[in-house]
Design an enzyme around this catalytic site. Sequence first.
Site, PDB file in Angstrom:
ATOM      1  CE  LYS A   1      -1.165 -11.871   9.018  1.00  0.00           C
ATOM      2  NZ  LYS A   1      -1.547 -11.375   7.663  1.00  0.00           N
TER       3      LYS A   1
ATOM      4  N   GLY B   1      -8.496   4.115   7.117  1.00  0.00           N
ATOM      5  CA  GLY B   1      -6.568   3.587   6.864  1.00  0.00           C
ATOM      6  C   GLY B   1      -6.755   4.189   5.079  1.00  0.00           C
TER       7      GLY B   1
ATOM      8  N   GLY C   1      -3.234   4.015   3.399  1.00  0.00           N
ATOM      9  CA  GLY C   1      -1.916   2.805   3.020  1.00  0.00           C
ATOM     10  C   GLY C   1      -1.937   2.382   2.466  1.00  0.00           C
TER      11      GLY C   1
HETATM   12  P1  NAI Z   1      -0.675   0.211   5.922  1.00  0.00           P
HETATM   13  O1  NAI Z   1      -0.150  -0.252   6.844  1.00  0.00           O
HETATM   14  O2  NAI Z   1       0.045   0.140   4.356  1.00  0.00           O
HETATM   15  O3  NAI Z   1      -1.793   1.076   6.126  1.00  0.00           O
HETATM   16  C1  NAI Z   1      -2.447   1.316   6.435  1.00  0.00           C
HETATM   17  C2  NAI Z   1      -2.958   2.769   7.343  1.00  0.00           C
HETATM   18  O4  NAI Z   1      -3.745   3.233   7.973  1.00  0.00           O
HETATM   19  C3  NAI Z   1      -1.625   3.871   7.327  1.00  0.00           C
HETATM   20  O5  NAI Z   1      -1.716   4.804   6.183  1.00  0.00           O
HETATM   21  C4  NAI Z   1      -1.969   3.888   8.538  1.00  0.00           C
HETATM   22  O6  NAI Z   1      -1.488   5.543   9.534  1.00  0.00           O
HETATM   23  C5  NAI Z   1      -3.359   3.892   9.526  1.00  0.00           C
HETATM   24  N1  NAI Z   1      -3.843   3.859  10.454  1.00  0.00           N
HETATM   25  C6  NAI Z   1      -3.506   2.485  11.612  1.00  0.00           C
HETATM   26  N2  NAI Z   1      -4.665   3.278  12.377  1.00  0.00           N
HETATM   27  C7  NAI Z   1      -5.104   4.009  12.496  1.00  0.00           C
HETATM   28  C8  NAI Z   1      -6.314   4.530  13.153  1.00  0.00           C
HETATM   29  N3  NAI Z   1      -6.771   3.889  14.088  1.00  0.00           N
HETATM   30  N4  NAI Z   1      -7.074   5.354  12.168  1.00  0.00           N
HETATM   31  C9  NAI Z   1      -7.259   6.112  11.195  1.00  0.00           C
HETATM   32  N5  NAI Z   1      -6.017   5.574  10.168  1.00  0.00           N
HETATM   33  C10 NAI Z   1      -4.768   4.822  11.337  1.00  0.00           C
HETATM   34  O7  NAI Z   1      -1.731  -0.987   5.977  1.00  0.00           O
HETATM   35  P2  NAI Z   1      -2.464  -1.715   4.183  1.00  0.00           P
HETATM   36  O8  NAI Z   1      -1.602  -2.617   3.718  1.00  0.00           O
HETATM   37  O9  NAI Z   1      -3.082  -0.541   3.694  1.00  0.00           O
HETATM   38  O10 NAI Z   1      -3.313  -3.332   5.397  1.00  0.00           O
HETATM   39  C11 NAI Z   1      -4.962  -2.506   5.460  1.00  0.00           C
HETATM   40  C12 NAI Z   1      -5.049  -3.438   6.255  1.00  0.00           C
HETATM   41  O11 NAI Z   1      -5.638  -4.395   5.126  1.00  0.00           O
HETATM   42  C13 NAI Z   1      -4.311  -3.985   7.429  1.00  0.00           C
HETATM   43  O12 NAI Z   1      -5.898  -4.610   8.443  1.00  0.00           O
HETATM   44  C14 NAI Z   1      -3.772  -5.887   6.388  1.00  0.00           C
HETATM   45  O13 NAI Z   1      -4.060  -6.187   7.005  1.00  0.00           O
HETATM   46  C15 NAI Z   1      -5.315  -5.866   5.542  1.00  0.00           C
HETATM   47  N6  NAI Z   1      -4.657  -6.343   4.420  1.00  0.00           N
HETATM   48  C16 NAI Z   1      -3.630  -5.590   2.971  1.00  0.00           C
HETATM   49  C17 NAI Z   1      -3.480  -6.832   2.285  1.00  0.00           C
HETATM   50  C18 NAI Z   1      -2.796  -5.890   1.585  1.00  0.00           C
HETATM   51  O14 NAI Z   1      -2.639  -6.565   0.450  1.00  0.00           O
HETATM   52  N7  NAI Z   1      -2.061  -5.203   2.099  1.00  0.00           N
HETATM   53  C19 NAI Z   1      -4.705  -7.752   1.648  1.00  0.00           C
HETATM   54  C20 NAI Z   1      -5.558  -8.484   3.529  1.00  0.00           C
HETATM   55  C21 NAI Z   1      -5.661  -7.569   4.120  1.00  0.00           C
END
Ligand code: NAI
Length: 365
Positions: A84, A184, A186
């Site tokens: 990472k 979340g 995202g």
């Molecule tokens: P992202 O950055 O697109 O979305 C994260 C979302 O969580 C954002 O909308 C943010 O506003 C929200 N957020 C942050 N803190 C928060 C809180 N305390 N309460 C509520 N909402 C909150 O990230 P993504 O890509 O969707 O990934 C989400 C999680 O999944 C991360 O932990 C990432 O490491 C993990 N992950 C993602 C993968 C991927 O393919 N993108 C693969 C494997 C794991």
Amino acid sequence: MITSTLQIESINVDGYEKVVKIRDEATGLHAIVAVHNTKLGPALGGIRIYPYADTESALVDVLRLAKGMTYKSAIAATGLGGGKSVIIADPRKGHKTTALLHSFAEAINSLGGEYICAEDVGCSTTDVDVISKKTPFVVGLTHEKSSGDPSIFTAYGTYEGILSSWKAKTRSTSLEGVKVLIQGLGAVGEKLVEWLFWAGAKLLVCDLDSAKVQEMKKKYGAESIDPHLVYEADCDVFSPCAMGGILNEENIKKLNCKVVAGCANNQLLTPQDDRRLLEKGILYAPDFVINAGGIINVSFELQKQGYCSQLAREAVSKIPLRLEAIFQIAIEKNIGTQEAAIILAEDRLKNLIDKRVDGPYFHHQ
Ligand code: NAI
């Protein structure tokens, strides 16, 4: 060529094959790369771009995440090891410049392919495109021969994992009317909401960004939950899809659900939280197993024959089988599911099960 201002310093960390601190005064780059284990193949893991308070907290995070990637890939049979990287910068404050990403790419290049990078929180597919101009050791690009946005596959794998966890807990094969709370919204979370909507789940959503919550309310009739009340909210499945380290001794006591299953990495703050969930009768889908869809998808772009979305989909749909095997180990040994998943991953590493036999091949060059 490495710019004259780029400084790369190796540090010794027990249990890790390589950890380097990277600095470039000219571009403001301050990063750490951790290669945890390459027994099954080169280390692959995302680049997290985040305004860490200090180097120490960035180091703790990258070490945890890199180790998680080793376990994730070992169980997902990707033929990859775990690594990472973190860049200490605030994407919202304009720190993420092309010059900074290029100097990061030069540092990755100097590792000679031991670490392959991809997108993660704070780092988009567009950013990895920029990085790919200076190093081949990057995946998940918009390039036609690359696998593109991994979040689509992560969301699908997480959805399948929620379904199988719910089945393991209740014997029900349907999510119709099941209350799922997604923390979340995202890249992954919003796609997961869509899968759950079509499965007939009752949706509860939460995000710090109120615009995203409004969108889910409008599109899918979801109910919004205040981020401060998320751990005590009444639901059947709690799905953490935001940041890691969110479940701890205090808030596990408040949880009001039967299953915890979401895509966020490193959901448990400490290893003891695994047992706490078990004792509370909550079935936990180990994060590095349920969220492997993205890594499985990018791993297919490193195959000799090139990326194939259908093969990636087939591999991602094995996530439920892996979860079932882990739930079974946990029952037999009377241990938490995270511990059971680690036992399975360690066994696969020790016996070199599904070790890479050729490549990796980079078709986007
Ligand atoms: P992202 O950055 O697109 O979305 C994260 C979302 O969580 C954002 O909308 C943010 O506003 C929200 N957020 C942050 N803190 C928060 C809180 N305390 N309460 C509520 N909402 C909150 O990230 P993504 O890509 O969707 O990934 C989400 C999680 O999944 C991360 O932990 C990432 O490491 C993990 N992950 C993602 C993968 C991927 O393919 N993108 C693969 C494997 C794991």
